[in-house]
Scaffold this motif. Structure first.
Motif, mmCIF file in Angstrom:
data_model
loop_
_atom_site.group_PDB
_atom_site.id
_atom_site.type_symbol
_atom_site.label_atom_id
_atom_site.label_comp_id
_atom_site.label_asym_id
_atom_site.label_seq_id
_atom_site.Cartn_x
_atom_site.Cartn_y
_atom_site.Cartn_z
ATOM 1 N N UNK A 1 7.165 -0.173 5.212
ATOM 2 C CA UNK A 1 8.334 0.583 5.679
ATOM 3 C C UNK A 1 7.913 1.669 6.665
ATOM 4 N N UNK A 2 6.862 2.414 6.335
ATOM 5 C CA UNK A 2 6.405 3.494 7.214
ATOM 6 C C UNK A 2 5.842 2.957 8.531
ATOM 7 N N UNK A 3 5.165 1.828 8.461
ATOM 8 C CA UNK A 3 4.588 1.229 9.666
ATOM 9 C C UNK A 3 5.678 0.851 10.659
ATOM 10 N N UNK A 4 6.756 0.264 10.187
ATOM 11 C CA UNK A 4 7.802 -0.180 11.104
ATOM 12 C C UNK A 4 8.812 0.914 11.430
ATOM 13 N N UNK A 5 8.990 1.890 10.548
ATOM 14 C CA UNK A 5 9.946 2.963 10.816
ATOM 15 C C UNK A 5 9.398 3.985 11.803
ATOM 16 N N UNK A 6 8.194 4.486 11.536
ATOM 17 C CA UNK A 6 7.636 5.561 12.366
ATOM 18 C C UNK A 6 6.189 5.302 12.772
ATOM 19 N N UNK A 7 5.725 4.066 12.602
ATOM 20 C CA UNK A 7 4.379 3.657 13.013
ATOM 21 C C UNK A 7 3.293 4.542 12.396
ATOM 22 N N UNK A 8 3.357 4.721 11.092
ATOM 23 C CA UNK A 8 2.450 5.612 10.386
ATOM 24 C C UNK A 8 1.014 5.080 10.397
ATOM 25 N N UNK A 9 0.080 5.909 10.881
ATOM 26 C CA UNK A 9 -1.323 5.501 10.966
ATOM 27 C C UNK A 9 -1.993 5.410 9.597
ATOM 28 N N UNK A 10 -1.680 6.356 8.701
ATOM 29 C CA UNK A 10 -2.323 6.365 7.384
ATOM 30 C C UNK A 10 -1.931 5.129 6.570
ATOM 31 N N UNK A 11 -0.677 4.697 6.715
ATOM 32 C CA UNK A 11 -0.243 3.483 6.014
ATOM 33 C C UNK A 11 -1.035 2.280 6.508
ATOM 34 N N UNK A 12 -1.212 2.196 7.821
ATOM 35 C CA UNK A 12 -2.024 1.104 8.383
ATOM 36 C C UNK A 12 -3.456 1.168 7.874
ATOM 37 N N UNK A 13 -4.031 2.358 7.871
ATOM 38 C CA UNK A 13 -5.428 2.495 7.451
ATOM 39 C C UNK A 13 -5.637 2.077 6.002
ATOM 40 N N UNK A 14 -4.663 2.366 5.155
ATOM 41 C CA UNK A 14 -4.782 1.939 3.757
ATOM 42 C C UNK A 14 -4.797 0.413 3.659
ATOM 43 N N UNK A 15 -3.955 -0.245 4.428
ATOM 44 C CA UNK A 15 -3.923 -1.712 4.400
ATOM 45 C C UNK A 15 -5.186 -2.295 5.023
ATOM 46 N N UNK A 16 -5.750 -1.592 5.995
ATOM 47 C CA UNK A 16 -7.027 -2.004 6.581
ATOM 48 C C UNK A 16 -8.120 -1.948 5.518
ATOM 49 N N UNK A 17 -8.142 -0.894 4.696
ATOM 50 C CA UNK A 17 -9.127 -0.796 3.617
ATOM 51 C C UNK A 17 -8.964 -1.951 2.635
#
Length: 376
Positions: free
Chosen positions: A126-142
């Protein structure tokens, strides 16, 4: 004898009308646009490093989908920095990965090393598509790691591309990944972690960009090197969108293995606007993360439009990939494009012409394609 003098006006008219004119592609029509936002860049598309890919979506009498593809300067060998568009495949693969584990899902709570806050992958998406949140992406990268991400995408025919690093943090490309702790009803599950392979330099063109770049507040008078950065050309982005929204066109091994419920949740977040996810509209207006059609406006996007997309902007490069649907008019198409707006040719200085040139161009590009679809 001058034969041109004895051709009568009537015969000349007949000859002109009789000559079959070549069919003009939609992209060519776009290039002829007289709109100021288009004229600012189309006089020199090489300088602005413009690349465009557009697909008409057609259905035969049985409902089977087929694409008619057009492109302009589409060149996977000409590098551009993809910025946050890389969050799209990582979000989808994270959902697919959790769908493959019976004891967890995208709604399962988890914590990551050094963070006391509980998260869910659904909220990360939700955060990735709503406001392009970097921390959300980084967690999924981990959770996934670059080796897994790249191997999965390649196996589905989504290439060429290469995800190599996290976003907006120090040591973004480190090999060691943090572990995520998922809390199920019966057990605690440890996922992610591990060590990825080292980042190999890309071997394509335009990896050295500009005349200088900023590093630690100081100007370095040499081109910026992008050889270890993420690589996600518009061709690969377009392939991903086709597989996500029209899986029936592709073989089983080229599709994402995601449950219908999970897929619907992803799609809902993709087309949603920030205000519907709880963000303040005066700060995160509808087009905050949607450049095509509405990027140059802060008005609300009409409900009839569903723009399933992901944008990226960094280092002067603006990119968007989208599946655009007008439910009222019955219009649908796929569009992916990128443009570089960096007049001073200094990278990482936060001085780019996003609002003046880049976003207006992408907004008008979307409108030009939409109008052609409307006239079909």
């Amino acid at each position: 004898m001058n034969y041109f003098k004895i051709i009568s006006p009537i015969l000349l008219t007949f000859l002109i009308v009789s000559c079959k004119q070549p069919e003009i592609s939609p992209i060519e029509k776009v290039l002829w646009s007289a709109h100021p936002a288009m004229l600012k860049v189309l006089h020199d598309p090489n300088y602005f490093e413009i690349q465009i890919q557009y697909s008409e979506i057609n259905r035969d009498t049985t409902g089977k989908v087929y694409f008619v593809d057009y492109d302009f300067r589409n060149n996977p060998d000409a590098y551009f920095y993809p910025a946050s568009t890389v969050k799209l495949p990582v979000a989808i693969l994270a959902a697919e990965y959790l769908d493959s584990i019976s004891s967890v899902g995208i709604t399962t709570s988890y914590k990551i090393k050094g963070d006391s806050v509980l998260h869910t992958v659904e909220d990360d998406i939700r955060q990735i598509f709503s406001v392009s949140d970097n921390e959300a992406y980084n967690r999924l990268y981990e959770l996934l790691g670059r080796d897994y991400i790249n191997a999965k995408l390649d196996s589905k025919g989504i290439s060429p591309m290469r995800i190599s690093h996290r976003l907006a943090i120090e040591n973004a490309g480190r090999q060691q990944r943090d572990t995520l702790v998922f809390y199920t009803e019966r057990d605690t599950l440890y996922l992610g972690g591990g060590k990825d392979s080292i980042i190999e330099n890309l071997q394509i063109k335009k990896l050295q960009k500009g005349i200088g770049f900023m590093r630690d507040g100081a100007l370095v008078n040499e081109p910026m090197d992008f050889s270890e950065k993420n690589y996600f050309p518009i061709e690969a982005q377009h392939k991903l969108m086709k597989r996500l929204f029209f899986p029936e066109v592709f073989s089983e091994n080229e599709r994402f293995s995601i449950s219908e419920n999970t897929l619907n949740r992803i799609k809902k977040n993709m087309h949603s606007v920030p205000r519907k996810s709880g963000y303040k509209e005066d700060e995160f207006y509808d087009s905050y993360g949607k450049f095509f059609l509405y990027g140059d406006s802060k008005d609300r996007i009409p409900e009839q439009f569903k723009i399933y997309n992901k944008v990226g902007y960094a280092y002067g490069t603006l990119t968007e990939t989208a599946y655009i649907v007008d439910e009222k008019a019955g219009i649908e198409f796929l569009l992916t494009a990128t443009i570089l707006v960096n007049k001073n040719e200094i990278f990482n200085d936060d001085t780019y012409e996003y609002e003046e040139i880049g976003i207006p161009f992408l907004a008008q590009l979307g409108r030009e394609i939409y109008l052609q679809e409307h006239e079909k």
